[in-house]
Write a protein that holds these residues in place. Structure first.
Motif, PDB file in Angstrom:
ATOM      1  N   ALA B  20       0.841  -1.210   0.000  1.00  0.00           N
ATOM      2  CA  ALA B  20       0.000   0.000   0.000  1.00  0.00           C
ATOM      3  C   ALA B  20       0.872   1.254   0.000  1.00  0.00           C
ATOM      4  O   ALA B  20       0.573   2.230  -0.710  1.00  0.00           O
ATOM      5  N   VAL B  21       1.962   1.235   0.792  1.00  0.00           N
ATOM      6  CA  VAL B  21       2.868   2.388   0.833  1.00  0.00           C
ATOM      7  C   VAL B  21       3.505   2.597  -0.543  1.00  0.00           C
ATOM      8  O   VAL B  21       3.627   3.731  -1.027  1.00  0.00           O
ATOM      9  N   LEU B  22       3.886   1.505  -1.199  1.00  0.00           N
ATOM     10  CA  LEU B  22       4.464   1.611  -2.539  1.00  0.00           C
ATOM     11  C   LEU B  22       3.480   2.267  -3.505  1.00  0.00           C
ATOM     12  O   LEU B  22       3.851   3.162  -4.264  1.00  0.00           O
ATOM     13  N   LEU B  23       2.210   1.820  -3.438  1.00  0.00           N
ATOM     14  CA  LEU B  23       1.194   2.378  -4.342  1.00  0.00           C
ATOM     15  C   LEU B  23       0.937   3.853  -4.034  1.00  0.00           C
ATOM     16  O   LEU B  23       0.801   4.673  -4.950  1.00  0.00           O
ATOM     17  N   ALA B  24       0.910   4.186  -2.730  1.00  0.00           N
ATOM     18  CA  ALA B  24       0.721   5.587  -2.345  1.00  0.00           C
ATOM     19  C   ALA B  24       1.904   6.421  -2.835  1.00  0.00           C
ATOM     20  O   ALA B  24       1.721   7.538  -3.359  1.00  0.00           O
ATOM     21  N   GLY B  25       3.098   5.864  -2.688  1.00  0.00           N
ATOM     22  CA  GLY B  25       4.307   6.558  -3.156  1.00  0.00           C
ATOM     23  C   GLY B  25       4.257   6.794  -4.659  1.00  0.00           C
ATOM     24  O   GLY B  25       4.602   7.880  -5.143  1.00  0.00           O
ATOM     25  N   MET B  26       3.796   5.781  -5.392  1.00  0.00           N
ATOM     26  CA  MET B  26       3.693   5.922  -6.850  1.00  0.00           C
ATOM     27  C   MET B  26       2.682   7.004  -7.216  1.00  0.00           C
ATOM     28  O   MET B  26       2.878   7.763  -8.166  1.00  0.00           O
ATOM     29  N   THR B  27       1.580   7.067  -6.431  1.00  0.00           N
ATOM     30  CA  THR B  27       0.563   8.094  -6.689  1.00  0.00           C
ATOM     31  C   THR B  27       1.150   9.489  -6.477  1.00  0.00           C
ATOM     32  O   THR B  27       0.956  10.396  -7.294  1.00  0.00           O
ATOM     33  N   LEU B  28       1.904   9.641  -5.367  1.00  0.00           N
ATOM     34  CA  LEU B  28       2.541  10.930  -5.084  1.00  0.00           C
ATOM     35  C   LEU B  28       3.520  11.300  -6.192  1.00  0.00           C
ATOM     36  O   LEU B  28       3.567  12.434  -6.658  1.00  0.00           O
ATOM     37  N   TRP B  29       4.307  10.310  -6.605  1.00  0.00           N
ATOM     38  CA  TRP B  29       5.284  10.525  -7.675  1.00  0.00           C
ATOM     39  C   TRP B  29       4.585  11.009  -8.943  1.00  0.00           C
ATOM     40  O   TRP B  29       5.049  11.921  -9.632  1.00  0.00           O
TER      41      TRP B  29
END
Lengths: 287, 93
Positions: B20-29
């Motif tokens: 989930a953190v990876l996906l959130a990070g990708m969204t922020l990116w």
């Protein structure tokens, strides 16, 4: 020029997200949870780490089921794709017979999987079945309930009967989309039937054939109902494919941990193959 | 709501939290740098950074399975190889 973003459209996606969460993500999470634990029922679980994965990866039973699965999928793809293309090429391109052919081709696809299994079970019975009785009358010692080779022959035949139509319909759609100008140019150049197929029809069908291979691979890789109804995975384990083995482990033996680990490995393999096919398809589209 | 049937453990919860953190990070990116940074990588594929994350995660799963099948536990070695694999994917694929 600055772009105006309208994020309200995302709210439209929420119902789909909720549906996917309930029918895919939550069950998948649960399977992952089961795959690292042991249970004896009553929602009592004991953490086991990656023990089940180690057992599954080292299990000769899993290797055998996986090998049978790939053998089955490879066999039916090798038969259904060329046969489907050949039938599509032989079908009329116009006239009243087009509808007749299309309806005939679509018929097997309308039959539920368990009914297909039951139909072929009855038809292949050595004593009274049309197929079994005929083969025995021809002097062939056929018995799909006792001989592994006969069981394989029957399952492959059943799958070819059930699913070649899908390849035919897709290939036919691909053929129909080729403009007449290509054929006229080929006629002017004096191209042979083979050249027309090799350099016009086959390249133009590439996309639909990729879809056909993808669909048939996925369906056959996950096949359960038809072989289960026809042979129940037997004789012995001769037709125990991955999904049948998985259900035996999960429901027959109540080995939830092993079954969950098998499911995750199965899922990853399916995901990998899907991705490969999807990438190939997208590359074909770009070209 | 009783979710005992989901049989959560802190290890699997941490795993999904990581995803989930990876996906959130990708969204922020993506918000910081929109467009997905598409490119034609060494495999001859056109990939966006989302594709590269998918390839990294799927590859990491197979690296861990391969490690278990061929080398056995502990899996730290597989995790280190997976991080290196993901870095390579994000750099070159």
């Amino acid at each position: 020029m600055t772009r105006t973003w309208n994020n309200r459209a995302w709210f439209m996606v929420f119902p789909v997200l909720a549906l996917v969460a309930f029918n895919a993500i939550i069950p998948l999470m649960t399977v992952v949870n089961y795959s690292v634990q042991e249970t004896f029922g009553n929602n009592l679980f004991f953490f086991e780490g990656v023990k089940w994965y180690e057992e599954v990866l080292a299990s000769s039973r899993f290797h055998a089921a996986l090998w049978r699965q790939f053998l089955f999928t490879g066999t039916i793809l090798l038969i259904e794709i060329p046969l489907g293309v050949a039938i599509a090429l032989a079908m009329p391109r116009s006239g009243p017979w087009v509808s007749v052919c299309l309806v005939l081709m679509a018929l097997p696809l309308l039959i539920p999987w368990n009914v297909v299994g039951a139909m072929w079970n009855i038809m292949a019975l050595p004593d009274i079945g049309l197929l079994g009785h005929t083969l025995r009358q021809l002097g062939i010692d056929y018995n799909f309930t006792r001989q592994p080779g006969d069981a394989w022959f029957t399952i492959v035949l059943m799958d070819v009967w059930h699913w070649t139509s899908l390849v035919v319909l897709l290939a036919y759609a691909g053929l129909r989309s080729i403009p007449d100008a290509y054929y006229q140019a080929a006629r002017i150049d004096g191209a042979s039937h083979w050249s027309v197929f090799r350099y016009i029809q086959l390249p133009k069908m590439r996309r639909v054939l990729t879809i056909a291979v993808l669909l048939r691979f996925m369906d056959s890789f996950m096949i359960y109902t038809e072989p289960f109804v026809l042979t129940g995975g037997g004789p012995g384990n001769a037709t125990t494919f991955l999904s049948i083995d998985l259900v035996k482990a999960a429901l027959g033996e109540f080995n939830l941990g092993i079954a969950a680990a098998m499911s995750i490995i199965y899922f990853l393999m399916t995901l990998l193959v899907c991705w490969i096919f999807y990438t190939l398809m997208m590359r074909g589209q770009d070209q | 709501m009783d979710i005992a049937w989901m049989a959560w453990t802190w290890q699997t919860a941490a795993f999904f939290a990581f995803i989930a953190v990876l996906l959130a990070g990708m969204t922020l990116w993506e918000l910081v740098s929109p467009g997905g940074a598409p490119r034609h990588g060494v495999l001859g594929l056109d990939t966006t950074r989302g594709d590269r994350l998918f390839i990294s995660l799927l590859g990491s799963a197979f690296i861990h399975l391969g490690w278990l099948a061929l080398i056995d536990t502990p899996l730290w070695g597989a995790s280190i190889v997976s991080v290196l694999f993901a870095l390579a994917v994000f750099r070159w694929v």
